[in-house]
Scaffold this motif. Sequence first.
Motif, PDB file in Angstrom:
ATOM      1  N   ASP A   1      11.489   2.986   5.978  1.00 31.67           N
ATOM      2  CA  ASP A   1      10.637   3.560   4.934  1.00 31.67           C
ATOM      3  C   ASP A   1      10.820   5.087   4.949  1.00 31.67           C
TER       4      ASP A   1
ATOM      5  N   TYR B   1       8.301   7.099   7.049  1.00 28.53           N
ATOM      6  CA  TYR B   1       6.952   6.539   7.167  1.00 28.53           C
ATOM      7  C   TYR B   1       6.945   5.373   8.172  1.00 28.53           C
TER       8      TYR B   1
ATOM      9  N   HIS C   1       0.184   2.853  10.907  1.00 25.68           N
ATOM     10  CA  HIS C   1       1.228   1.999  11.473  1.00 25.68           C
ATOM     11  C   HIS C   1       2.304   2.860  12.116  1.00 25.68           C
TER      12      HIS C   1
ATOM     13  N   PHE D   1       5.687  -3.742  -0.725  1.00 30.24           N
ATOM     14  CA  PHE D   1       7.163  -3.721  -0.745  1.00 30.24           C
ATOM     15  C   PHE D   1       7.721  -5.127  -0.515  1.00 30.24           C
TER      16      PHE D   1
ATOM     17  N   PHE E   1       2.524  -2.922   5.441  1.00 30.59           N
ATOM     18  CA  PHE E   1       3.769  -2.556   4.740  1.00 30.59           C
ATOM     19  C   PHE E   1       4.900  -3.431   5.276  1.00 30.59           C
TER      20      PHE E   1
ATOM     21  N   GLN F   1       6.852  -2.064  10.178  1.00 32.79           N
ATOM     22  CA  GLN F   1       5.780  -1.063  10.244  1.00 32.79           C
ATOM     23  C   GLN F   1       4.475  -1.717  10.732  1.00 32.79           C
TER      24      GLN F   1
ATOM     25  N   ARG G   1      -1.734  15.718   5.701  1.00 35.21           N
ATOM     26  CA  ARG G   1      -1.857  14.706   4.661  1.00 35.21           C
ATOM     27  C   ARG G   1      -1.920  13.397   5.444  1.00 35.21           C
TER      28      ARG G   1
ATOM     29  N   ASP H   1      -1.653   9.557   5.724  1.00 37.71           N
ATOM     30  CA  ASP H   1      -1.066   8.392   5.078  1.00 37.71           C
ATOM     31  C   ASP H   1      -2.028   7.196   5.175  1.00 37.71           C
ATOM     32  N   VAL H   2      -2.221   6.493   4.060  1.00 35.61           N
ATOM     33  CA  VAL H   2      -3.024   5.259   4.049  1.00 35.61           C
ATOM     34  C   VAL H   2      -4.355   5.450   4.793  1.00 35.61           C
TER      35      VAL H   2
ATOM     36  N   GLU I   1      -4.667  10.089   1.694  1.00 35.67           N
ATOM     37  CA  GLU I   1      -4.209   9.160   0.664  1.00 35.67           C
ATOM     38  C   GLU I   1      -5.170   7.970   0.660  1.00 35.67           C
TER      39      GLU I   1
ATOM     40  N   HIS J   1       6.311  10.953  -4.384  1.00 37.29           N
ATOM     41  CA  HIS J   1       7.501  10.231  -3.911  1.00 37.29           C
ATOM     42  C   HIS J   1       7.318   8.721  -4.026  1.00 37.29           C
ATOM     43  N   ASP J   2       6.167   8.282  -4.514  1.00 38.01           N
ATOM     44  CA  ASP J   2       5.891   6.848  -4.593  1.00 38.01           C
ATOM     45  C   ASP J   2       5.870   6.296  -6.009  1.00 38.01           C
TER      46      ASP J   2
ATOM     47  N   ARG K   1      11.546   2.918  -4.980  1.00 38.80           N
ATOM     48  CA  ARG K   1      11.132   4.274  -5.342  1.00 38.80           C
ATOM     49  C   ARG K   1      12.258   5.307  -5.314  1.00 38.80           C
TER      50      ARG K   1
ATOM     51  N   ARG L   1      13.032  10.045  -6.051  1.00 42.52           N
ATOM     52  CA  ARG L   1      13.398  10.775  -4.830  1.00 42.52           C
ATOM     53  C   ARG L   1      14.776  11.409  -4.945  1.00 42.52           C
TER      54      ARG L   1
HETATM   55  C1  GLC Z   1       2.106   5.754   1.791  1.00 37.40           C
HETATM   56  C2  GLC Z   1       3.285   6.637   1.495  1.00 37.40           C
HETATM   57  C3  GLC Z   1       4.450   5.759   1.160  1.00 37.40           C
HETATM   58  C4  GLC Z   1       4.746   4.858   2.348  1.00 37.40           C
HETATM   59  C5  GLC Z   1       3.520   4.068   2.728  1.00 37.40           C
HETATM   60  C6  GLC Z   1       3.692   3.410   4.056  1.00 37.40           C
HETATM   61  O1  GLC Z   1       1.702   5.041   0.672  1.00 37.40           O
HETATM   62  O2  GLC Z   1       2.975   7.546   0.480  1.00 37.40           O
HETATM   63  O3  GLC Z   1       5.597   6.496   0.832  1.00 37.40           O
HETATM   64  O4  GLC Z   1       5.791   3.999   2.027  1.00 37.40           O
HETATM   65  O5  GLC Z   1       2.396   4.899   2.853  1.00 37.40           O
HETATM   66  O6  GLC Z   1       3.684   4.372   5.073  1.00 37.40           O
END
Ligand code: GLC
Length: 556
Positions: A89, A92, A132, A176, A196, A200, A230, A232-233, A287, A349-350, A405, A409
Amino acid sequence: MSRADAGGTPWWAGAVIYQVYPRSFCLADPDGRRRRLAEPGASRFAPPDGPLRAGVGDLEGVRRHLDHLARLGVDAVWLCPFYPSPGDDFGYDVADYCDVDPLLGDLGDLDRLVAEAHSLGLRVLVDWVPNHTSDRHPWFVESRSSRFSRRRDWYVWRKGRDGNPGLPPNNWRRAFGDGPAWSYDDASGEWYLHLFLPSQPDLNWSNPEVVEAMEAVLDFWLERGVDGFRIDVAHGLGKDPALPDLPPERAWLPVAAQHDDERTHPILRRLRARLDAHPRAPVALGEVFLLDATRVARYYGAGDELHLAFDFVPMFCGFDPRCLRRSLQQIDELLSPAGAWPALALSSHDRPRHRTRYGGSERRARLAAVLLLTMRATAVLYAGEELGLEDATVLEADRLDPGGRDPCRAPVPWTPDPDHGWALEGSRPWLPWPPEASTRHAASQWADETSILHLYRELLALRRTEPALRLGELRFLSSADPLVAFVRSGGGRSHATFCNFGDAPVRVPADALGSLGSPTLGQVVLSSLGRPAAHRDEPFDGVLGPEEAVVTRLAG
Ligand code: GLC
């Protein structure tokens, strides 16, 4: 850098944060990369030789373009993950939270980047990925090694449903690709949870050792001088240990897009207290991918959870005045009374870039920039949107991302030459260039005062010099489609923004004027289409061209 600007307002309130996806920003130091990858053990996670390795951006490429950000006038840069990672990822999937992937640089590069950003007056946020790890992270390797491992409980392991090893423990779907949010581990006969990819695995935040380990990660980066995170999740962390099924009518949707458990809030409160106790008062920008403003607002707690939470509803609106007005107004009504700030972005980026989502029109992208950058929000720009970039066309054979995505990118073009300012040395960039890269790049746009880049620069300069636009209150004017109009006021100053989403000229109706609280529509400050300078500071006649946005300064 100090805790807050004069007056006690934190620096991030109404600030503009620039998101850099390092793999796609610029490659500057291929020699450094070769040197690092030649070191023993360095390639443990890196992809094999080939375009994915050679054509990826690096941290030195980010450092060399910090002047672009400073000139643009943003307040901070958020760096997407640059940690050692197998790249399933693209970062990530973190295999080591406290280092830099040799593909992208080393800790020295990061330190130089942070120091130079600070010397230019830019803050730095790094991406903290607490939900994760990668399945190659030593914590998971150990957790997986046996049901009795010391770290077994650092992740979420369960037996199959009703004791049946063939059935995942519940009905959660992963993001995904279509599939359960669970993978079976043959060796131990149990399933592990992953919101995810299977690579992960989710950390278990009800285990205090996990909390401490992830807090130590925050401390590591704070010691290196970063100004915030920032997250994530952020909404994914707390989980009901019973892991109940989702109601069948919602079960088809990935759990990551709907998980909203009470247990997350104490985790965020503890995190917030820790950050607030730090002398730099680092910011937590979470996020919260819930697509429901009311639910997102709860992640601010009583002013004691996230400082900022992304609200993605406007990003899902399309070029639709009704949807945008409704969602922006709702977000403001939920947050303003509590003095909270929404984090808003048009692109990331998503998601496909907004210019692409809006049908490829630069006029529309310009209007949206005016809307975002005069809104009451902490605005997050995605690198390249200031150049008006569109998504790249990525052929099936070149697709890399399991979440589809890749197009947003595409690498950022800096110059007209075939390598567009990237030190590619004959290799291809990891993804194809965006459309028009030979003419639409940073160099040509800086040289052209009418470019969209200069529109962004002007908007950012205006936000800096006019506190009402940065920190002022927001009031929507009564207006019907295709017009969206609002006023920002504070400190005795007011500005109005008028956006015509229609493809024909429109006149601001009299009832909008009535709700403006001003005898006139004000003096023109700027237009998304760049009105000739001679027209600036003239009274606004109330006529907007097709897909034009105008900002005016209202009298006293
Ligand atoms: C968040 C990120 C994304 C990533 C996902 C899993 O949504 O913005 O890019 O794939 O988390 O970490």
